[in-house]
Design a protein around this motif. Structure first.
Motif, PDB file in Angstrom:
ATOM      1  N   UNK A 115     -39.156 -63.515  10.849  1.00  0.00           N
ATOM      2  CA  UNK A 115     -39.206 -62.104  10.465  1.00  0.00           C
ATOM      3  C   UNK A 115     -40.108 -61.385  11.455  1.00  0.00           C
ATOM      4  N   UNK A 116     -39.758 -60.138  11.805  1.00  0.00           N
ATOM      5  CA  UNK A 116     -40.657 -59.380  12.675  1.00  0.00           C
ATOM      6  C   UNK A 116     -40.388 -57.885  12.556  1.00  0.00           C
ATOM      7  N   UNK A 117     -41.283 -57.120  13.134  1.00  0.00           N
ATOM      8  CA  UNK A 117     -41.091 -55.675  13.277  1.00  0.00           C
ATOM      9  C   UNK A 117     -42.093 -55.147  14.294  1.00  0.00           C
ATOM     10  N   UNK A 118     -41.792 -53.981  14.826  1.00  0.00           N
ATOM     11  CA  UNK A 118     -42.713 -53.301  15.727  1.00  0.00           C
ATOM     12  C   UNK A 118     -43.592 -52.337  14.945  1.00  0.00           C
ATOM     13  N   UNK A 119     -44.227 -51.414  15.669  1.00  0.00           N
ATOM     14  CA  UNK A 119     -45.111 -50.444  15.006  1.00  0.00           C
ATOM     15  C   UNK A 119     -44.772 -49.002  15.371  1.00  0.00           C
ATOM     16  N   UNK A 120     -43.697 -48.786  16.116  1.00  0.00           N
ATOM     17  CA  UNK A 120     -43.331 -47.431  16.533  1.00  0.00           C
ATOM     18  C   UNK A 120     -41.945 -47.071  15.985  1.00  0.00           C
ATOM     19  N   UNK A 121     -41.637 -45.807  16.006  1.00  0.00           N
ATOM     20  CA  UNK A 121     -40.394 -45.224  15.489  1.00  0.00           C
ATOM     21  C   UNK A 121     -40.121 -45.768  14.076  1.00  0.00           C
ATOM     22  N   UNK A 122     -38.897 -46.129  13.744  1.00  0.00           N
ATOM     23  CA  UNK A 122     -38.588 -46.602  12.382  1.00  0.00           C
ATOM     24  C   UNK A 122     -39.416 -47.817  11.979  1.00  0.00           C
ATOM     25  N   UNK A 123     -39.693 -48.700  12.926  1.00  0.00           N
ATOM     26  CA  UNK A 123     -40.467 -49.904  12.608  1.00  0.00           C
ATOM     27  C   UNK A 123     -41.854 -49.582  12.054  1.00  0.00           C
ATOM     28  N   UNK A 124     -42.380 -48.402  12.337  1.00  0.00           N
ATOM     29  CA  UNK A 124     -43.697 -48.015  11.838  1.00  0.00           C
ATOM     30  C   UNK A 124     -43.739 -47.971  10.311  1.00  0.00           C
ATOM     31  N   UNK A 125     -42.583 -47.923   9.652  1.00  0.00           N
ATOM     32  CA  UNK A 125     -42.525 -47.832   8.194  1.00  0.00           C
ATOM     33  C   UNK A 125     -42.359 -49.192   7.507  1.00  0.00           C
ATOM     34  N   UNK A 126     -42.219 -50.276   8.263  1.00  0.00           N
ATOM     35  CA  UNK A 126     -41.814 -51.552   7.677  1.00  0.00           C
ATOM     36  C   UNK A 126     -42.951 -52.433   7.173  1.00  0.00           C
TER      37      UNK A 126
END
Length: 184
Positions: free
Chosen positions: A121-132
């Motif tokens: 599992x992963x996610x970033x911290x910018x754009x839509x990923x900032x909400x995850x």
């Protein structure tokens, strides 16, 4: 998740999807005709421990769904920048509490023991990923509470500054694929 949601949340999900939710039919096609065709057309190892699924955004959700709903087929999954909100995440700052509870309950009911399976599992911290982050943190806590060993059975990463887009996902594919497909 959709069927367990409150009527208000379900209506928001339906509006965001622009039509009926087709995840069950899509998974039936992936696990049935598509996998049958791939295994018949290519030299594959057909067993669960050699069958992986991966996707990003809504494809990340679908990969989690496949991994949890069909553990007999998918022994490995990579859920990249999974769009946990399933709706416009800007509607609820800090995450939708109902959705967070639903994801926690869904993983609690479906995950089971690792039994040789592996989940990324992963996610970033910018754009839509900032909400995850709030959703991912709840899912991570549930996986850990279910006895899965981080680093061995599952991995969860946050990529600082990474956006919700294909170039960001492509940049981390070597790490993801190396972890998901490695042999013990």
């Amino acid at each position: 998740i959709h069927d367990a949601a409150s009527p208000g949340l379900r209506a928001r999900m339906d509006a965001a999807a622009g039509g009926p939710i087709l995840s069950q039919a899509y998974l039936a096609w992936i696990a049935g005709p598509l996998k049958t065709w791939v295994d018949a057309s290519f030299r594959t190892r057909t067993g669960r421990d050699d069958t992986a699924i991966m996707g990003s955004s809504m494809g990340g959700l679908m990969s989690c769904y496949a991994f949890l709903d069909r553990p007999d087929i998918f022994g490995r999954a990579a859920c990249i920048s999974s769009h946990w909100p399933a709706i416009d995440p800007r509607a609820v700052e800090g995450g939708d509490p109902e959705l967070i509870r639903l994801w926690d309950r869904w993983f609690a009911e479906k995950l089971g023991p690792p039994d040789g399976r592996r989940l990324w599992l992963d996610h970033g911290t910018a754009t839509l990923d900032a909400f995850y982050a709030p959703y991912q943190q709840a899912v991570d806590a549930r996986i850990a509470a279910s006895g899965w060993q981080k680093g061995k059975d599952w991995e969860s990463r946050v990529y600082e500054g990474a956006e919700h887009e294909e170039n960001a996902w492509a940049a981390r594919l070597p790490e993801i694929m190396g972890w998901v497909l490695r042999r013990e």
